[in-house]
Design a protein around this motif. Structure first.
Motif, PDB file in Angstrom:
ATOM      1  N   ALA A 165       0.692  -1.113  -0.002  1.00 42.36           N
ATOM      2  CA  ALA A 165      -0.110   0.069   0.074  1.00 42.36           C
ATOM      3  C   ALA A 165       0.652   1.306  -0.082  1.00 42.36           C
ATOM      4  N   ARG A 166       2.155   1.309   0.658  1.00 44.88           N
ATOM      5  CA  ARG A 166       2.855   2.326   0.817  1.00 44.88           C
ATOM      6  C   ARG A 166       3.275   2.572  -0.489  1.00 44.88           C
ATOM      7  N   ALA A 167       3.971   1.555  -1.397  1.00 41.77           N
ATOM      8  CA  ALA A 167       4.586   1.725  -2.807  1.00 41.77           C
ATOM      9  C   ALA A 167       3.366   2.086  -3.738  1.00 41.77           C
ATOM     10  N   GLY A 168       2.495   1.455  -3.726  1.00 41.11           N
ATOM     11  CA  GLY A 168       1.408   1.575  -4.818  1.00 41.11           C
ATOM     12  C   GLY A 168       0.155   2.208  -4.756  1.00 41.11           C
ATOM     13  N   SER A 169      -0.046   2.444  -3.264  1.00 38.46           N
ATOM     14  CA  SER A 169      -1.203   3.109  -2.795  1.00 38.46           C
ATOM     15  C   SER A 169      -2.143   1.901  -2.227  1.00 38.46           C
ATOM     16  N   THR A 170      -3.028   2.251  -1.225  1.00 40.53           N
ATOM     17  CA  THR A 170      -4.154   1.289  -0.676  1.00 40.53           C
ATOM     18  C   THR A 170      -4.944   0.657  -1.753  1.00 40.53           C
ATOM     19  N   GLU A 171      -5.508   1.689  -2.576  1.00 39.43           N
ATOM     20  CA  GLU A 171      -6.631   1.289  -3.521  1.00 39.43           C
ATOM     21  C   GLU A 171      -5.875   0.023  -4.407  1.00 39.43           C
ATOM     22  N   ALA A 172      -4.546   0.363  -4.800  1.00 38.27           N
ATOM     23  CA  ALA A 172      -3.761  -0.639  -5.779  1.00 38.27           C
ATOM     24  C   ALA A 172      -3.599  -1.875  -4.991  1.00 38.27           C
ATOM     25  N   ALA A 173      -3.237  -1.956  -3.403  1.00 35.73           N
ATOM     26  CA  ALA A 173      -2.972  -3.105  -2.835  1.00 35.73           C
ATOM     27  C   ALA A 173      -4.403  -3.935  -2.746  1.00 35.73           C
TER      28      ALA A 173
ATOM     29  N   ALA B 193       0.125   6.426  -3.569  1.00 37.58           N
ATOM     30  CA  ALA B 193       1.213   5.703  -4.114  1.00 37.58           C
ATOM     31  C   ALA B 193       2.513   6.656  -3.857  1.00 37.58           C
ATOM     32  N   ALA B 194       3.664   5.949  -3.237  1.00 30.46           N
ATOM     33  CA  ALA B 194       4.913   6.668  -3.297  1.00 30.46           C
ATOM     34  C   ALA B 194       5.751   6.444  -4.497  1.00 30.46           C
ATOM     35  N   VAL B 195       5.471   5.433  -5.281  1.00 32.91           N
ATOM     36  CA  VAL B 195       6.146   5.090  -6.606  1.00 32.91           C
ATOM     37  C   VAL B 195       5.270   5.190  -7.902  1.00 32.91           C
ATOM     38  N   THR B 196       5.185   5.960  -9.024  1.00 34.95           N
ATOM     39  CA  THR B 196       4.474   5.799  -9.876  1.00 34.95           C
ATOM     40  C   THR B 196       4.921   4.988 -11.262  1.00 34.95           C
ATOM     41  N   LEU B 197       4.170   4.574 -11.943  1.00 31.51           N
ATOM     42  CA  LEU B 197       4.476   3.901 -13.108  1.00 31.51           C
ATOM     43  C   LEU B 197       3.620   4.301 -14.181  1.00 31.51           C
ATOM     44  N   ASP B 198       4.153   5.464 -14.915  1.00 34.47           N
ATOM     45  CA  ASP B 198       3.407   6.149 -15.784  1.00 34.47           C
ATOM     46  C   ASP B 198       3.429   5.328 -17.102  1.00 34.47           C
ATOM     47  N   ASP B 199       2.748   5.820 -18.087  1.00 38.53           N
ATOM     48  CA  ASP B 199       2.620   5.206 -19.422  1.00 38.53           C
ATOM     49  C   ASP B 199       3.791   4.990 -20.142  1.00 38.53           C
ATOM     50  N   ASP B 200       4.678   5.867 -20.107  1.00 42.82           N
ATOM     51  CA  ASP B 200       5.934   5.652 -20.736  1.00 42.82           C
ATOM     52  C   ASP B 200       6.708   4.727 -20.295  1.00 42.82           C
ATOM     53  N   ARG B 201       7.037   4.827 -19.008  1.00 42.08           N
ATOM     54  CA  ARG B 201       7.721   3.937 -18.135  1.00 42.08           C
ATOM     55  C   ARG B 201       7.196   2.442 -18.305  1.00 42.08           C
ATOM     56  N   ALA B 202       5.929   2.400 -18.260  1.00 40.89           N
ATOM     57  CA  ALA B 202       5.125   0.895 -18.516  1.00 40.89           C
ATOM     58  C   ALA B 202       5.544   0.313 -19.798  1.00 40.89           C
ATOM     59  N   ARG B 203       5.315   1.235 -20.800  1.00 42.05           N
ATOM     60  CA  ARG B 203       5.823   0.594 -22.362  1.00 42.05           C
ATOM     61  C   ARG B 203       7.127   0.338 -22.354  1.00 42.05           C
ATOM     62  N   ARG B 204       8.073   1.128 -21.762  1.00 40.80           N
ATOM     63  CA  ARG B 204       9.635   0.531 -21.833  1.00 40.80           C
ATOM     64  C   ARG B 204       9.796  -0.694 -21.154  1.00 40.80           C
ATOM     65  N   ILE B 205       9.196  -0.887 -19.864  1.00 42.33           N
ATOM     66  CA  ILE B 205       9.270  -2.172 -19.146  1.00 42.33           C
ATOM     67  C   ILE B 205       8.784  -3.341 -19.916  1.00 42.33           C
ATOM     68  N   ALA B 206       7.530  -2.904 -20.634  1.00 38.71           N
ATOM     69  CA  ALA B 206       6.819  -4.163 -21.501  1.00 38.71           C
ATOM     70  C   ALA B 206       8.060  -4.394 -22.762  1.00 38.71           C
ATOM     71  N   ALA B 207       8.681  -3.458 -23.225  1.00 41.54           N
ATOM     72  CA  ALA B 207       9.326  -3.663 -24.280  1.00 41.54           C
ATOM     73  C   ALA B 207      10.755  -4.674 -23.810  1.00 41.54           C
ATOM     74  N   GLU B 208      11.084  -4.474 -22.662  1.00 37.14           N
ATOM     75  CA  GLU B 208      12.204  -5.202 -21.910  1.00 37.14           C
ATOM     76  C   GLU B 208      11.694  -6.665 -21.754  1.00 37.14           C
ATOM     77  N   LEU B 209      10.202  -6.680 -21.481  1.00 37.46           N
ATOM     78  CA  LEU B 209       9.663  -8.059 -21.155  1.00 37.46           C
ATOM     79  C   LEU B 209       9.328  -8.768 -22.202  1.00 37.46           C
ATOM     80  N   ALA B 210       9.461  -8.178 -23.430  1.00 30.88           N
ATOM     81  CA  ALA B 210       8.756  -8.705 -24.867  1.00 30.88           C
ATOM     82  C   ALA B 210       9.329 -10.238 -25.148  1.00 30.88           C
ATOM     83  N   PRO B 211      10.755 -10.488 -25.088  1.00 33.95           N
ATOM     84  CA  PRO B 211      11.166 -11.786 -25.266  1.00 33.95           C
ATOM     85  C   PRO B 211      10.649 -12.771 -24.260  1.00 33.95           C
ATOM     86  N   ALA B 212      10.619 -12.461 -23.064  1.00 36.48           N
ATOM     87  CA  ALA B 212      10.104 -13.391 -22.049  1.00 36.48           C
ATOM     88  C   ALA B 212       8.590 -13.549 -22.199  1.00 36.48           C
ATOM     89  N   ARG B 213       7.933 -12.492 -22.646  1.00 32.66           N
ATOM     90  CA  ARG B 213       6.441 -12.838 -22.763  1.00 32.66           C
ATOM     91  C   ARG B 213       6.337 -13.793 -23.770  1.00 32.66           C
TER      92      ARG B 213
END
Length: 425
Positions: free
Chosen positions: A291-299, A393-413
């Motif tokens: 909850a601290r990292a992502g918010s209570t709602e997200a947890a 949330a203390a840490v945010t994962l915006d759309d741009d960052r999420a897309r970059r992470i998705a690209a890194e995970l693409a081979p594993a996906r």
């Protein structure tokens, strides 16, 4: 994905009008008719059944403490110290077997004493505590492979008060976890891709906060000494498992096995009793970190996703079954478009109605649904997050960052998707 089939019916108990989604269990919110139509399968293993009962009991007690305003802070009590002492004793027995075997071999070299020496060494080697081993087929991401993902993990780690991980392993499980490898205790994040794919960006941050929270809260079961001792005891216990469909000689062997098996079961039960309450507290504390990292709602959203994890498993099993029914050509076609199954999985999970989430929460309250026997029931974890003021949330994962992470995970996906199609979940 199949089309949603809805129909209108009425509750046979109270007559309330019900709108039924053909994909899910029909139930009544007013009187709880059919809320849990099938009892949970009974664990075949007696130890596992006992662990689940203890997990529910301790989970309920700790939630009562939280609701009453009690503190959940991690602490080393008498039970934790006794568990640590028992773990050291287990490792001591293993070391004694190895040292005894070496002594017999060296002192009795060339004599009959070498036989018991070899036996002792064999037992000592088999029972030596082993760290988590990676299957050879799972994708392993190093920091240079996925710098953006590791940066996110590091950001979450700083929020929860610990350091990041050394490796990320991507699996087919609808789950996630952390563990330590080797003498140096290298940290490993096991990331179940099906779970990651069905979470929102904030829920992914909450998931990382929960897993890394096990390190910052000093979870005794994630420690090297107690964790490896428990695995050693499980190994010992499996050695003395009775032989099924025994011959006359094997019946005698089973009889000889009875006493050591009962002793080991007693030791495992004792270690469970000594550590399970601390493990339950650690899960609640890890949920607070989520909850601290992502918010209570997200947890809370993460807890809801865990409640309907079976729907994700069914969806992926259907993908594997359809590929198998198509024969070699169907399998090749499915394999070439394997990564697309994640889009279909997300679509299927997004279509789950709120009524199914509520049914799972109520059914969980009745049966004590949990991720596994070391976790408090999921509905209790969800309730604990709703006690007190909500956190942002203390840490945010915006759309741009999420897309970059998705690209890194693409081979594993792609690799994990092909494995799901080939082997299922």
């Amino acid at each position: 994905m199949r089309a949603v089939e809805e129909r209108t019916t009425s509750c046979p108990e109270c007559g309330t009008a019900l709108r039924a989604d053909g994909r899910f269990t029909v139930w009544c919110r007013d009187c709880d008719w059919n809320v849990d139509p099938q009892p949970p399968p009974q664990e075949a293993d007696r130890l596992e059944r006992a662990r689940r009962l203890l997990a529910r009991r301790y989970g309920e007690k700790l939630l009562a403490e939280i609701t009453a305003g009690g503190s959940l802070r991690a602490r080393r009590d008498g039970s934790a110290l006794l568990a640590f002492a028992l773990a050291l004793a287990v490792h001591g027995v293993t070391a004694a077997l190895l040292l005894g075997g070496l002594w017999c071999l060296t002192a009795g070299w060339g004599s009959a004493a070498m036989v018991p020496g070899a036996v002792l060494l064999l037992f000592g080697w088999a029972l030596w505590p082993r760290a988590f081993r990676l299957p050879g087929t799972v994708p392993v991401l190093l920091r240079e492979d996925a710098p953006e993902l590791y940066a996110l993990v590091d950001d979450v780690a700083r929020v929860v008060g610990t350091r990041g991980v050394d490796q990320v392993v991507v699996t087919t499980e609808v789950n996630a976890g952390v563990t330590a490898r080797g003498v140096r205790g290298r940290r490993l994040l096991v990331l179940g891709l099906p779970l990651w794919e069905i979470l929102t960006p904030r829920e992914r941050v909450a998931l990382l906060g929960h897993e890394l929270g096990h390190y910052s809260n000093g979870d005794i079961r994630h420690g090297v000494v107690v964790g490896t001792a428990y695995r050693s005891l499980v190994t010992w216990y499996s050695f003395f498992h009775p032989i099924s469909d025994p011959t006359l000689v094997e019946m005698l062997v089973n009889a000889v096995y009875t006493v050591p098996r009962l002793v080991l079961r007693g030791l495992l039960t004792l270690l469970d009793h000594l550590t399970l309450r601390a493990a339950q507290r650690a899960e609640y504390l890890a949920d607070r970190e989520a909850a601290r990292a992502g918010s209570t709602e997200a947890a809370v959203g993460l807890m809801d996703r865990l409640l309907v994890a079976d729907s994700a498993i069914v969806t992926l099993q259907r993908e594997a079954a359809q590929a198998a029914l198509g024969g070699p050509r169907g399998a090749r076609t499915a394999d070439s478009g394997a990564a697309e199954i994640w889009d279909r999985l997300r679509t299927a999970m997004a279509s789950i109605p709120e009524g199914e989430y509520e049914r799972q929460r109520r059914a969980g309250a009745r049966r004590g649904h949990s991720v596994d026997s070391t976790h408090p029931p999921t509905h209790l974890r969800r309730a604990s997050l709703l006690v007190g003021p909500a956190t942002e949330a203390a840490v945010t994962l915006d759309d741009d960052r999420a897309r970059r992470i998705a690209a890194e995970l693409a081979p594993a996906r792609g690799a994990v998707a092909r494995r799901v199609i080939r082997d299922g979940v």
